[in-house]
Design a protein around this motif. Structure first.
Motif, mmCIF file in Angstrom:
data_model
loop_
_atom_site.group_PDB
_atom_site.id
_atom_site.type_symbol
_atom_site.label_atom_id
_atom_site.label_comp_id
_atom_site.label_asym_id
_atom_site.label_seq_id
_atom_site.Cartn_x
_atom_site.Cartn_y
_atom_site.Cartn_z
ATOM 1 N N LEU A 1 2.138 6.261 -7.029
ATOM 2 C CA LEU A 1 2.287 6.579 -5.609
ATOM 3 C C LEU A 1 0.932 6.553 -4.902
ATOM 4 N N ILE A 2 -0.096 7.097 -5.578
ATOM 5 C CA ILE A 2 -1.456 7.098 -5.014
ATOM 6 C C ILE A 2 -1.911 5.668 -4.764
ATOM 7 N N MET A 3 -1.681 4.809 -5.742
ATOM 8 C CA MET A 3 -2.094 3.404 -5.629
ATOM 9 C C MET A 3 -1.397 2.722 -4.445
ATOM 10 N N GLU A 4 -0.090 2.932 -4.328
ATOM 11 C CA GLU A 4 0.674 2.307 -3.241
ATOM 12 C C GLU A 4 0.182 2.788 -1.879
ATOM 13 N N ASN A 5 0.049 4.118 -1.731
ATOM 14 C CA ASN A 5 -0.396 4.676 -0.456
ATOM 15 C C ASN A 5 -1.815 4.225 -0.106
ATOM 16 N N LEU A 6 -2.639 4.137 -1.132
ATOM 17 C CA LEU A 6 -4.042 3.747 -0.933
ATOM 18 C C LEU A 6 -4.129 2.325 -0.396
ATOM 19 N N LEU A 7 -3.464 1.399 -1.051
ATOM 20 C CA LEU A 7 -3.539 -0.007 -0.651
ATOM 21 C C LEU A 7 -2.875 -0.247 0.709
ATOM 22 N N GLU A 8 -1.710 0.383 0.929
ATOM 23 C CA GLU A 8 -1.045 0.234 2.223
ATOM 24 C C GLU A 8 -1.899 0.829 3.342
ATOM 25 N N GLY A 9 -2.516 1.996 3.059
ATOM 26 C CA GLY A 9 -3.339 2.671 4.061
ATOM 27 C C GLY A 9 -4.601 1.902 4.400
ATOM 28 N N VAL A 10 -5.242 1.301 3.396
ATOM 29 C CA VAL A 10 -6.466 0.521 3.624
ATOM 30 C C VAL A 10 -6.183 -0.638 4.573
ATOM 31 N N VAL A 11 -5.056 -1.305 4.350
ATOM 32 C CA VAL A 11 -4.701 -2.446 5.191
ATOM 33 C C VAL A 11 -4.307 -1.992 6.595
ATOM 34 N N SER A 12 -3.416 -0.964 6.678
ATOM 35 C CA SER A 12 -2.912 -0.541 7.994
ATOM 36 C C SER A 12 -3.991 0.104 8.852
ATOM 37 N N HIS A 13 -4.943 0.864 8.217
ATOM 38 C CA HIS A 13 -6.014 1.518 8.980
ATOM 39 C C HIS A 13 -7.264 0.636 9.120
ATOM 40 N N ARG A 14 -7.222 -0.543 8.469
ATOM 41 C CA ARG A 14 -8.374 -1.449 8.470
ATOM 42 C C ARG A 14 -9.642 -0.735 7.999
ATOM 43 N N SER A 15 -9.489 -0.008 6.906
ATOM 44 C CA SER A 15 -10.607 0.775 6.370
ATOM 45 C C SER A 15 -11.595 -0.123 5.645
#
Length: 276
Positions: A177-191
């Motif tokens: 779950l951490i991995m999924e949220n991390l990768l989705e969040g990096v892309v969506s927030h443009r981190s």
């Protein structure tokens, strides 16, 4: 005999309730008695006795609907299953002893009474326990989903900088779950920089470290930099003892230091402004 039992229970309902409450306060788990007000306990106890009596008068569908509603309520109140089963036994004991004292049941009809009373109570016992168990399983499942949704959020704190605070133990399911949220969040927030804060992780062993390193590697693969912050002295000692290699990952002891480094990576810094 069944009508005789119902008439006695209906006529002596108040006496049965008061005696039931007294015995439950004495014998039941403290979680069911002292975690709520006396008024709430009495109200819930009254609903329980009314529920048992309603099995005599209502259709199976009506009774099942009432039972499901009551089961949901006592799960929310925190009544353990042991209290429910104790309540049923106590009710049966009070009714049996009361009917004997009033000489409604005597030696000549005791066997007939026992058979009929058992025929009424046994399916009631199973139905209530099944309903309680199903409600509890459904509640736990919903709570687990809610906790999973909240357990690994990626929070944007500055433009291009996000933080993922981790709290509690990390198992394989949660690591996914951490991995999924991390990768989705990096892309969506443009981190461009992601800080994984492990301040709230009580134990970092080989498996936990492996999951965190995997997450850091995945972040780099999508074009962002990853930093692990909140490494306490005891965690650092454990990592060294276990021979875990964190050379490819930037680490800091606190989130504050990590934020400062992340700002420098994105060509910014915190400047103190003097008062006028």
């Amino acid at each position: 005999m069944r009508k005789l039992i119902f008439n006695y229970v209906q006529t002596h309902k108040s006496e049965i309730l008061n005696e039931w409450i007294g015995q439950m306060k004495q014998d039941a788990d403290e979680r069911a008695v002292y975690t709520m007000s006396a008024q709430m306990f009495k109200k819930t106890s009254s609903e329980f006795i009314e529920l048992l009596i309603s099995n005599f008068t209502e259709t199976e569908q009506e009774f099942q609907s009432k039972l499901t509603g009551f089961a949901e309520k006592i799960v929310r109140l925190g009544w353990p299953l042991t209290v429910v089963t104790l309540g049923l036994r106590t009710f049966g004991q009070i009714v049996t002893e009361g009917m004997q004292e009033k000489e409604v049941v005597a030696q000549h009809n005791f066997i007939e009474f026992s058979v009929e009373f058992e025929r009424w109570m046994f399916p009631l016992y199973n139905t209530i326990i099944d309903s309680y168990a199903n409600t509890w399983e459904r509640t736990v499942s919903l709570q687990k989903i809610a906790l999973q949704e909240l357990s690994a959020p990626l929070i944007p704190v500055f433009d291009k900088i996000s933080v993922m605070p981790l709290v509690g133990t990390i198992d394989t399911e949660r690591a996914k779950l951490i991995m999924e949220n991390l990768l989705e969040g990096v892309v969506s927030h443009r981190s461009e920089v992601v800080l994984i804060d492990i301040t709230g992780v009580p134990v970092v062993d080989t498996m936990v470290a492996h999951h965190i390193i995997q997450a850091a590697d995945a972040v780099r693969l999508v074009g962002a930099k990853c930093m692990i912050v909140g490494i306490r002295p005891e965690i650092a000692q454990t990592i060294v003892t276990l021979g875990i290699d964190l050379n490819q990952v930037i680490t800091t002891s606190t989130l504050k230091k990590g934020i400062e480094e992340a700002l420098e990576m994105t060509e910014r810094k915190i400047i103190e402004v003097e008062g006028e």
